[in-house]
Design an enzyme around this catalytic site. Sequence first.
Site, PDB file in Angstrom:
ATOM      1  N   HIS A 151      -2.120   0.703  -3.368  1.00 22.35           N
ATOM      2  CA  HIS A 151      -0.979   1.209  -2.611  1.00 22.35           C
ATOM      3  C   HIS A 151       0.323   1.083  -3.390  1.00 22.35           C
ATOM      4  O   HIS A 151       1.192   1.953  -3.305  1.00 22.35           O
ATOM      5  CB  HIS A 151      -0.872   0.465  -1.279  1.00 22.35           C
ATOM      6  N   ASP A 182      -6.141   3.289  -3.128  1.00 24.20           N
ATOM      7  CA  ASP A 182      -5.292   2.749  -2.068  1.00 24.20           C
ATOM      8  C   ASP A 182      -6.186   2.314  -0.903  1.00 24.20           C
ATOM      9  O   ASP A 182      -6.962   3.112  -0.371  1.00 24.20           O
ATOM     10  CB  ASP A 182      -4.299   3.826  -1.621  1.00 24.20           C
ATOM     11  N   SER A 239       4.497   5.632   1.480  1.00 26.64           N
ATOM     12  CA  SER A 239       3.926   4.835   2.559  1.00 26.64           C
ATOM     13  C   SER A 239       4.411   5.356   3.912  1.00 26.64           C
ATOM     14  O   SER A 239       4.148   6.509   4.255  1.00 26.64           O
ATOM     15  CB  SER A 239       4.284   3.362   2.331  1.00 26.64           C
TER      16      SER A 239
END
Length: 363
Positions: A324, A295, A139
Amino acid sequence: MDPRTMSQSERESHEIYDLGDFKLICGITLRKAKLAYKAWGTINADKSNAIVYPTWYSGRHWENDWLIGPGMALDPAKYFIMVINMFGNGLSSSPSNTPPPFDRARFPQIAVQDNVRAQHQLVTEKFGITSLECVVGWSMGAGQSFQWAVSYPDMMKTILPFCGSARTSQHNKVFLEGVKAALTADSKFQGGWYSPEDPPVTGLRAAARVYAGWGFTQAFYWHEKWREMGYTSLEDFLVGFWEGFFLARDPNNLLTMLSTWTNGNVGNTPGFDGSVEKALASIKAKAIVMPAEVDLYFPVADEEYEVSHMKNAELRVIPGVWGHFAGGGVWDEDTKFIDDALKELLSNEVTHISDMKKLSIKN
């Protein structure tokens, strides 16, 4: 050392590096700035076994532990692994732990480049390390991985950014504006000057509900995959997982990191005139870029575009419906998929990588 056999207090233990007076890109000097970090393993004699593994949005160093351990790619018996906390996460310099006048709502804006430059100072000045085997991250940690490779192109051999991007997309910014609005709409927020003893709980719970629609996918909810996580109803999941996650965070800290995320763009590195394409083309490190198949923050197409501008990179898609959080260490199959790619990258078994810039979505 194996995080899985440690107590929580041992996992949470960390070191503090004093950066001194650290001038930020925004023009403010963060005085007596600090980086919190956890180091796993031992530096070898020629200091050639170092890996940097930055944290993610609101993550703390122990929440990276799932990718570290004996027999894994990030094996402390083989590598010296530095898990470095981002500015704003409550452990490194943050709104919640900085004294006046730069406390709380007056904490300055932090750029991804600021985080990476501070980490570079820790790595080089504290440990005397001049080369890295890899920079890896999930991330916002992925965004820092890209930034490391642009800011210090001759320093690392490889990068493995997963479920993240080199530039925050417009669609991603729309999502982040929703989180920001939820946090700041609570009357208790008071422009960021709320009491730490009486935080804007309603805003935190609202932000959690916004996040819940993005962190996992439509298919995840359709198939009620939250049951595999031990939750017994959708509401049980929304409160137990998402609200529980946000209530443990400080709103000003969240907003600081949200600003860092919103403005992420390696093209803003000096010398690239805002061009993400030019910045990506400058990367020398061998890379495996790993988006998750569905995602909603960092879609595969975005990372396919970024990889197309890198000289020595492969796109390798993490399969599944988890979205995600395929990169969050929750499911064993995703952990293995990421770990296998990292082992391959570190072992130099990835060959002819420039010819492998293709999607590899597993149906």
